[in-house]
Write a protein that holds these residues in place. Structure first.
Motif, PDB file in Angstrom:
ATOM      1  N   ALA A 149       0.257  -1.087  -0.217  1.00 44.05           N
ATOM      2  CA  ALA A 149       0.113  -0.245   0.174  1.00 44.05           C
ATOM      3  C   ALA A 149       1.171   1.124  -0.132  1.00 44.05           C
ATOM      4  N   VAL A 150       2.332   1.343   0.577  1.00 48.81           N
ATOM      5  CA  VAL A 150       2.997   2.430   0.727  1.00 48.81           C
ATOM      6  C   VAL A 150       3.871   2.307  -0.649  1.00 48.81           C
ATOM      7  N   PHE A 151       4.040   1.612  -0.726  1.00 49.73           N
ATOM      8  CA  PHE A 151       5.046   1.741  -2.012  1.00 49.73           C
ATOM      9  C   PHE A 151       4.375   1.243  -3.226  1.00 49.73           C
ATOM     10  N   VAL A 152       3.718   0.693  -3.876  1.00 49.43           N
ATOM     11  CA  VAL A 152       3.606  -0.157  -4.812  1.00 49.43           C
ATOM     12  C   VAL A 152       2.115   0.607  -5.506  1.00 49.43           C
ATOM     13  N   ASP A 153       1.191   0.220  -4.292  1.00 47.82           N
ATOM     14  CA  ASP A 153       0.087   0.856  -5.103  1.00 47.82           C
ATOM     15  C   ASP A 153      -0.531   1.780  -3.961  1.00 47.82           C
ATOM     16  N   ASP A 155      -3.094   3.036  -4.019  1.00 49.40           N
ATOM     17  CA  ASP A 155      -4.931   3.110  -3.932  1.00 49.40           C
ATOM     18  C   ASP A 155      -5.487   2.664  -2.403  1.00 49.40           C
ATOM     19  N   GLU A 156      -6.392   3.655  -2.478  1.00 55.48           N
ATOM     20  CA  GLU A 156      -7.554   3.284  -1.057  1.00 55.48           C
ATOM     21  C   GLU A 156      -7.626   2.753  -1.010  1.00 55.48           C
ATOM     22  N   GLY A 157      -7.925   1.096  -2.334  1.00 52.30           N
ATOM     23  CA  GLY A 157      -8.375  -0.420  -2.060  1.00 52.30           C
ATOM     24  C   GLY A 157      -7.661  -1.492  -1.679  1.00 52.30           C
ATOM     25  N   VAL A 160      -7.264  -0.052   2.255  1.00 50.83           N
ATOM     26  CA  VAL A 160      -8.275  -1.172   3.139  1.00 50.83           C
ATOM     27  C   VAL A 160      -7.725  -2.485   2.751  1.00 50.83           C
ATOM     28  N   VAL A 161      -7.786  -3.048   2.073  1.00 54.86           N
ATOM     29  CA  VAL A 161      -7.264  -4.847   2.514  1.00 54.86           C
ATOM     30  C   VAL A 161      -6.343  -4.901   3.652  1.00 54.86           C
ATOM     31  N   ALA A 162      -5.442  -3.764   3.714  1.00 45.74           N
ATOM     32  CA  ALA A 162      -4.410  -4.105   4.210  1.00 45.74           C
ATOM     33  C   ALA A 162      -4.865  -4.062   5.595  1.00 45.74           C
ATOM     34  N   ILE A 163      -6.025  -2.850   5.866  1.00 46.01           N
ATOM     35  CA  ILE A 163      -6.540  -2.842   7.508  1.00 46.01           C
ATOM     36  C   ILE A 163      -6.817  -3.949   7.727  1.00 46.01           C
ATOM     37  N   ILE A 164      -7.623  -4.776   6.393  1.00 49.55           N
ATOM     38  CA  ILE A 164      -8.701  -6.071   7.175  1.00 49.55           C
ATOM     39  C   ILE A 164      -7.309  -7.161   7.744  1.00 49.55           C
TER      40      ILE A 164
END
Length: 377
Positions: A149-153, A155-157, A160-164
């Motif tokens: 989520a930080v370095f590659v993509d 995107d908000e989605g 969300v996946v990281a939080i899940i």
């Protein structure tokens, strides 16, 4: 013979008991655990809409299908292990390796979309691995999702996946900890129950053997003195010794089997016999009906041990037994307690009485003569 009827029983496995079959809903628990596979529709959509060549689309769908099937079979396997209270086996780790392999294989096809598999991997690994390893796997999956989520993509989605992934790891980790602590508690409770049962049997054996052997010893000494003086009476005492020995053997077998229950009426009669055999004048009531039926079993055990102590230790000339609705008193005119420590029999009685919600007291009688034992329930 039909094929179904010819299926043999697996060696070493417990035979099926139709009268005590397991909860029929247990076999479908894996369905509940696998219902979350519906969320794999998102990587399926990502594969189908990616514009990849047909063979890659087929390969991606095959990997997703393999992931779903292996997850379902693995969930069923873990449920069987939990039902048997068996430790996690190597097979569960094998399922986890296949799941990780499928997720990694989809990275070249859908990129960050493969993060959708991490919640499943975290939740499965939390119960398939030892606790330390499962926590390490959860931390690694959260780190991977956060890094993507930080370095590659960014995107908000993806966030969300990281939080899940983090939420699933935290929740399943808490469930794992509570499950392990619950199993530890149940194991300790079973061990304590076994210890308590052993102590109960030990008390019962002590009470049965202590009383019976004391009476046998007293009668044997009497018979020895009467052999020359009164042979006929000596024969009668020997016959009673034989009867008492057989009765004691039957009682100890029943006690070890957990089947014996002391009866107050029988113990009153036995107390009269024991006191008379020891040459002690016994003042023992004949009718146990004065005692509340709820208390008769406990008071019967107390009377047995108290009579044994009077015969064995008191050197008394007389003994009095008094019964009330919730009370038993046994007193004698012997030498009193003196400096003797409390023995195993009295300690066992005290535990038995306290377990029934009562109190036991034992003390030397007035002016240092005799012993007074009293139980109040």
């Amino acid at each position: 013979m039909t094929e179904r009827a010819s299926v043999s029983h697996v060696p070493g496995a417990p035979a099926a008991d139709p009268a005590r079959g397991r909860n029929p809903w247990e076999r479908f628990g894996w369905v509940v655990q696998s219902v979350w596979l519906v969320f794999l529709v998102f990587p399926v959509i990502a594969i189908v809409s990616s514009g990849l060549p047909l063979w890659q689309v087929v390969l991606g769908l095959a990997l997703v299908l393999t992931f779903a099937v292996v997850y379902g079979l693995g969930a069923q396997h873990l449920q069987r292990l939990h039902r048997r209270c068996a430790p996690t086996q190597r097979r569960g780790v094998g399922y986890l390796v296949v799941l990780v392999g499928c997720a990694v294989g989809l990275v070249p096809l859908i990129g960050a979309g493969s993060l959708s598999f991490l919640p499943f991997i975290v939740s499965f690994g939390m119960f398939a691995l030892p606790l330390a390893w499962s926590i390490a796997l959860g931390i690694a999956c959260v780190a991977v999702a956060t890094a993507v989520a930080v370095f590659v993509d960014p995107d908000e989605g993806t966030w969300v996946v990281a939080i899940i992934v983090f939420a699933v790891g935290a929740m399943t980790g808490a469930v794992r900890l509570m499950t392990d602590r619950g199993e530890d508690y149940e194991r300790i409770s079973r061990d304590l129950a076994i210890v308590e049962e052993r102590e109960r049997v030990a008390r019962d054996v002590h009470d049965v053997l202590g009383h019976s052997l004391t009476v046998v010893t007293v009668k044997a000494e009497l018979a020895e003195r009467l052999v020359d003086l009164d042979p006929e009476r000596a024969k009668g005492e020997l016959a009673e010794i034989q009867a008492l020995s057989r009765q004691a053997l039957a009682e100890i077998r029943a006690t070890v089997g957990g089947l014996r229950v002391a009866r107050l009426g029988d113990e009153l009669a036995s107390a009269r016999t024991a006191l008379a055999g020891a040459g002690i004048e016994g003042h023992v009531p004949d009718d146990p009906s004065a005692v509340d039926p709820r208390h008769r079993t406990v008071l019967a055990w107390v009377l047995r041990e108290a009579t044994t102590n009077v015969v064995r230790h008191s050197d008394a000339d007389a003994c009095w037994v008094e019964l009330e609705s919730n009370r038993l008193t046994v007193r004698d005119d012997g030498r009193g307690l003196g400096e003797r420590p409390e023995g195993n029999g009295i300690r066992g009685l005290r535990e038995r009485v306290e377990a029934a919600g009562g109190q036991l007291s034992i003390e030397t009688g007035p002016e240092g003569h005799g012993t007074l034992l009293e139980v109040v329930l």
